[in-house]
Design an enzyme around this catalytic site. Structure first.
Site, PDB file in Angstrom:
ATOM      1  N   LYS A 153      36.113   4.599  31.964  1.00 53.45           N
ATOM      2  CA  LYS A 153      36.498   3.537  31.030  1.00 53.45           C
ATOM      3  C   LYS A 153      35.294   2.632  30.745  1.00 53.45           C
ATOM      4  O   LYS A 153      34.848   1.919  31.629  1.00 53.45           O
ATOM      5  CB  LYS A 153      37.632   2.682  31.600  1.00 53.45           C
ATOM      6  CG  LYS A 153      38.207   1.761  30.537  1.00 53.45           C
ATOM      7  CD  LYS A 153      39.086   0.672  31.110  1.00 53.45           C
ATOM      8  CE  LYS A 153      38.296  -0.519  31.571  1.00 53.45           C
ATOM      9  NZ  LYS A 153      37.517  -1.204  30.499  1.00 53.45           N
ATOM     10  N   SER A 207      32.259  -7.623  38.076  1.00 50.97           N
ATOM     11  CA  SER A 207      32.299  -8.862  38.851  1.00 50.97           C
ATOM     12  C   SER A 207      32.913  -8.648  40.233  1.00 50.97           C
ATOM     13  O   SER A 207      33.696  -7.715  40.450  1.00 50.97           O
ATOM     14  CB  SER A 207      33.107  -9.907  38.094  1.00 50.97           C
ATOM     15  OG  SER A 207      34.438  -9.477  37.974  1.00 50.97           O
ATOM     16  N   THR A 208      32.573  -9.524  41.149  1.00 55.39           N
ATOM     17  CA  THR A 208      33.088  -9.443  42.521  1.00 55.39           C
ATOM     18  C   THR A 208      34.606  -9.597  42.519  1.00 55.39           C
ATOM     19  O   THR A 208      35.320  -8.905  43.246  1.00 55.39           O
ATOM     20  CB  THR A 208      32.413 -10.524  43.394  1.00 55.39           C
ATOM     21  OG1 THR A 208      31.002 -10.271  43.377  1.00 55.39           O
ATOM     22  CG2 THR A 208      32.901 -10.491  44.831  1.00 55.39           C
ATOM     23  N   GLU A 228      29.570  -1.921  42.683  1.00 58.49           N
ATOM     24  CA  GLU A 228      28.273  -2.516  42.383  1.00 58.49           C
ATOM     25  C   GLU A 228      28.603  -3.821  41.678  1.00 58.49           C
ATOM     26  O   GLU A 228      29.011  -3.821  40.515  1.00 58.49           O
ATOM     27  CB  GLU A 228      27.491  -1.532  41.512  1.00 58.49           C
ATOM     28  CG  GLU A 228      26.014  -1.724  41.650  1.00 58.49           C
ATOM     29  CD  GLU A 228      25.528  -2.694  40.631  1.00 58.49           C
ATOM     30  OE1 GLU A 228      25.507  -3.902  40.959  1.00 58.49           O
ATOM     31  OE2 GLU A 228      25.206  -2.283  39.517  1.00 58.49           O
ATOM     32  N   CYS A 262      22.763  -7.546  37.042  1.00 64.52           N
ATOM     33  CA  CYS A 262      23.205  -7.878  38.403  1.00 64.52           C
ATOM     34  C   CYS A 262      22.006  -8.097  39.318  1.00 64.52           C
ATOM     35  O   CYS A 262      22.077  -8.856  40.260  1.00 64.52           O
ATOM     36  CB  CYS A 262      24.112  -6.775  38.928  1.00 64.52           C
ATOM     37  SG  CYS A 262      23.464  -5.150  38.573  1.00 64.52           S
ATOM     38  N   GLU A 362      26.682 -16.649  40.522  1.00 65.24           N
ATOM     39  CA  GLU A 362      26.021 -15.802  39.533  1.00 65.24           C
ATOM     40  C   GLU A 362      26.286 -16.351  38.126  1.00 65.24           C
ATOM     41  O   GLU A 362      27.437 -16.440  37.708  1.00 65.24           O
ATOM     42  CB  GLU A 362      26.540 -14.373  39.641  1.00 65.24           C
ATOM     43  CG  GLU A 362      25.815 -13.431  38.702  1.00 65.24           C
ATOM     44  CD  GLU A 362      26.252 -11.981  38.838  1.00 65.24           C
ATOM     45  OE1 GLU A 362      27.463 -11.728  38.828  1.00 65.24           O
ATOM     46  OE2 GLU A 362      25.376 -11.103  38.943  1.00 65.24           O
TER      47      GLU A 362
HETATM   48  P1  NAD Z   1      34.636  -7.600  34.778  1.00 65.86           P
HETATM   49  O1  NAD Z   1      34.365  -7.263  36.172  1.00 65.86           O
HETATM   50  O2  NAD Z   1      35.943  -8.229  34.453  1.00 65.86           O
HETATM   51  O3  NAD Z   1      34.517  -6.308  33.829  1.00 65.86           O
HETATM   52  C1  NAD Z   1      33.802  -5.141  34.148  1.00 65.86           C
HETATM   53  C2  NAD Z   1      34.671  -3.919  33.852  1.00 65.86           C
HETATM   54  O4  NAD Z   1      35.840  -3.963  34.645  1.00 65.86           O
HETATM   55  C3  NAD Z   1      35.150  -3.806  32.405  1.00 65.86           C
HETATM   56  O5  NAD Z   1      35.143  -2.437  32.017  1.00 65.86           O
HETATM   57  C4  NAD Z   1      36.581  -4.312  32.487  1.00 65.86           C
HETATM   58  O6  NAD Z   1      37.416  -3.795  31.472  1.00 65.86           O
HETATM   59  C5  NAD Z   1      37.007  -3.787  33.845  1.00 65.86           C
HETATM   60  N1  NAD Z   1      38.131  -4.528  34.454  1.00 65.86           N
HETATM   61  C6  NAD Z   1      38.467  -5.831  34.308  1.00 65.86           C
HETATM   62  N2  NAD Z   1      39.562  -6.122  35.027  1.00 65.86           N
HETATM   63  C7  NAD Z   1      39.941  -4.987  35.651  1.00 65.86           C
HETATM   64  C8  NAD Z   1      40.998  -4.650  36.541  1.00 65.86           C
HETATM   65  N3  NAD Z   1      41.890  -5.547  36.943  1.00 65.86           N
HETATM   66  N4  NAD Z   1      41.086  -3.390  36.992  1.00 65.86           N
HETATM   67  C9  NAD Z   1      40.173  -2.473  36.630  1.00 65.86           C
HETATM   68  N5  NAD Z   1      39.160  -2.716  35.784  1.00 65.86           N
HETATM   69  C10 NAD Z   1      39.032  -3.972  35.296  1.00 65.86           C
HETATM   70  O7  NAD Z   1      33.466  -8.492  34.275  1.00 65.86           O
HETATM   71  P2  NAD Z   1      33.489  -9.597  33.118  1.00 65.86           P
HETATM   72  O8  NAD Z   1      34.675 -10.481  33.203  1.00 65.86           O
HETATM   73  O9  NAD Z   1      33.275  -8.910  31.838  1.00 65.86           O
HETATM   74  O10 NAD Z   1      32.213 -10.430  33.526  1.00 65.86           O
HETATM   75  C11 NAD Z   1      32.360 -11.502  34.443  1.00 65.86           C
HETATM   76  C12 NAD Z   1      31.200 -11.634  35.365  1.00 65.86           C
HETATM   77  O11 NAD Z   1      31.009 -10.436  36.106  1.00 65.86           O
HETATM   78  C13 NAD Z   1      29.850 -11.849  34.699  1.00 65.86           C
HETATM   79  O12 NAD Z   1      29.686 -13.172  34.317  1.00 65.86           O
HETATM   80  C14 NAD Z   1      28.931 -11.421  35.792  1.00 65.86           C
HETATM   81  O13 NAD Z   1      28.783 -12.465  36.717  1.00 65.86           O
HETATM   82  C15 NAD Z   1      29.661 -10.268  36.448  1.00 65.86           C
HETATM   83  N6  NAD Z   1      29.214  -8.932  35.970  1.00 65.86           N
HETATM   84  C16 NAD Z   1      28.417  -8.199  36.764  1.00 65.86           C
HETATM   85  C17 NAD Z   1      27.958  -6.961  36.328  1.00 65.86           C
HETATM   86  C18 NAD Z   1      27.054  -6.124  37.165  1.00 65.86           C
HETATM   87  O14 NAD Z   1      26.224  -5.391  36.635  1.00 65.86           O
HETATM   88  N7  NAD Z   1      27.192  -6.137  38.480  1.00 65.86           N
HETATM   89  C19 NAD Z   1      28.324  -6.480  35.092  1.00 65.86           C
HETATM   90  C20 NAD Z   1      29.197  -7.238  34.299  1.00 65.86           C
HETATM   91  C21 NAD Z   1      29.632  -8.455  34.762  1.00 65.86           C
END
Ligand code: NAD
Length: 470
Positions: A153, A207-208, A228, A262, A362
């Site tokens: 996805k 995100s964490t 990650e 990240c 972050e």
């Molecule tokens: P997120 O973790 O919500 O999204 C990342 C992915 O996870 C997307 O594909 C999203 O659709 C999916 N996702 C979201 N909720 C989910 C769930 N409940 N179950 C399964 N998949 C789910 O990240 P975000 O809200 O877009 O960004 C927020 C913060 O996360 C950023 O500000 C940053 O701090 C961090 N981030 C880190 C990385 C990294 O490379 N480690 C990448 C993106 C964001």
């Protein structure tokens, strides 16, 4: 889902959003394809990955433009980094496919014991929006090389380049069902991948907080999880460093991809003796970075990838000031009228105390927090003083100090006199709240296989285990 151009806020296109039922159909297709794919000679799986790498190169300009349009990456970076790195990653794992070997273990006399590495089965992969094209290859490469089938996805914010890769996968000749791309939202399609009973492993970058919810959702069938997550990379400049190299490296560490990485060097930890001199050069360099249309080859920094995220990053400038931090540069959107509809943020440099929120959380933007230190012990304490542990860097000409810090720093990766190097052969991942498991290198193959230990009685004489009678 409406797909917006981050540089202008305009709708580019609309993308279908998969629901949980669509994910179920994709998992069924993957399950059906798995036995034949797992039995396909490893060299043939490798050949398909190599073919895909070639197709990426043949379509490099289209992929670069899509990635820049979708994410806001400057086209210069999409051309020289994202696309070549994506091809290189598929090529590396294409080469590894037929080199996944087991061991022979010297056990007791009379027995042969050996291990094999078997694919896990259907793996679910969830990609974020910051490097969608490259991360597609980091996740698909090792999974497919090892004989797994995939349901992936992309982020709802940036699905375009992954969908183009799906087209190239078909063209390369991968059998139907081996790779299934399901664009959609996290709380629906992503959640279903995480809790699906027939998925054996989930690989997630993001995100964490979402990582934690995936771990919870994965517990039903105890699927393997690789995470990650975020980071708060410490980039330490010692008093003996080559300052010009460190200034250049520190700017790259935080401003590349608008800081949406990240591994970004988002904490700049400076020795007090050189801090003022360093900051003078660093602020001047940051000020000179050219913001603009991502499709303009002269642009060095594009917009952030979404409006919501831009607002989150700008809010941190206010938070910094409220806690007594000092803004040395930026902290606002640019004044330039050409950029007013896009999600741009000026390069931002803030000086703060070690426990301030901007030194701990972050931000994920072109936003670096400067912290000063007086000696090595304090530098290490600052570096290891967050919940994260992903990227880290140090600039010094003292060999002993460099290796000692590389050993003591709490991080999955450490760069000495450089920052943010990645290579498909080198393991990538973190510790603590930055997640677990590794992408790339042989470590990734280990993470995508199950080990089986096989015992053979070659010429052992086994006395009766249970003695009965006389
Ligand atoms: P997120 O973790 O919500 O999204 C990342 C992915 O996870 C997307 O594909 C999203 O659709 C999916 N996702 C979201 N909720 C989910 C769930 N409940 N179950 C399964 N998949 C789910 O990240 P975000 O809200 O877009 O960004 C927020 C913060 O996360 C950023 O500000 C940053 O701090 C961090 N981030 C880190 C990385 C990294 O490379 N480690 C990448 C993106 C964001």
């Amino acid at each position: 889902v409406r797909k917006l151009n981050p540089a202008t806020g305009e709708v580019i296109t609309k993308i279908a959003a998969a629901e949980a039922e669509d994910v179920d159909v994709a998992v069924q297709a993957a399950q059906k394809a798995f036995p034949a794919w797992a039995e396909t000679p490893a060299a043939e799986r490798g050949r398909l990955l190599l073919r895909l790498a070639d197709l990426i190169e043949e379509n490099s300009e289209e992929l670069a433009q899509l990635e820049s349009l979708d994410t806001g990456h400057p086209i210069k970076d999409s051309r020289r980094l994202d696309v070549p790195r994506t091809a290189a990653c598929f090529r590396y794992f294409g080469g590894i496919a037929d080199k996944i070997e087991g061991n022979v273990i010297p056990v007791e006399q009379g027995f042969l014991n050996y291990t094999t590495r078997e694919p896990i089965g259907v793996v679910g992969q969830i990609v974020p929006w910051n490097f969608p094209l490259m991360f597609t290859s980091w996740k698909l490469g090792p999974a497919l090389a090892a004989g797994n089938v995939v349901v992936m996805k992309p982020s709802e914010i940036t699905p375009l380049s992954t969908l183009k890769i799906a087209e190239l996968i078909k063209k390369a000749g991968f059998p139907d069902g081996v790779v299934n791309i399901v664009p959609g939202y996290g709380h629906t399609a992503g959640q279903r991948l995480a809790d699906h009973p027939d998925i054996g492993k989930i690989s997630f970058t993001g995100s964490t907080q979402t990582g934690r919810s995936i771990v919870n959702a994965s517990s039903g069938n105890l699927k393997r999880v690789q995470l990650e997550l975020g980071g708060k990379g410490a980039n330490i400049v010692f008093e003996d460093a080559n300052l010009d190299a460190a200034v250049n490296g520190a700017a790259w560490a935080i401003f590349h991809n608008q800081g949406q990485a990240c591994i970004a060097g988002s904490r700049l930890v400076l020795h007090e003796e050189i801090a003022d001199q360093f900051l003078e050069k660093f602020v001047a360099l940051a000020q000179s970075i050219r913001l603009g249309d991502p499709l303009d080859p002269n642009t060095e920094m594009g917009p952030l990838t979404s409006e919501l995220h831009r607002d989150k990053v700008l809010a941190y400038a206010k938070i910094a000031v409220e806690q007594g931090g000092k803004i040395l540069l930026g902290g606002t959107a640019p004044q330039d009228a050409r950029l007013k509809n896009g999600y741009f943020v000026m390069p931002t440099i803030v000086e703060a105390k070690v426990d301030d929120r901007v030194a701990q959380e972050e931000v994920f933007g072109p936003f670096v927090t400067v912290i000063r230190f007086k000696d090595d012990a304090e530098a290490l304490q600052i570096a290891n003083g967050t919940e994260y542990g992903l990227g880290s860097g140090l600039w010094t000409n003292n060999l002993q100090r460099a290796h000692l810090f590389a050993k003591k720093i709490k991080a999955g990766m450490c760069w000495i006199n450089s920052y943010k190097r990645v290579n498909p052969g080198s393991p990538f991942g973190g510790v603590g709240k930055s997640g677990y498991g590794r992408e790339m290198g042989f470590e990734a193959i280990h993470d995508y296989t199950e080990v089986k230990s096989v015992w053979v009685n070659v010429d052992a004489i086994i006395p009766p285990h249970f003695q009965r009678g006389e």
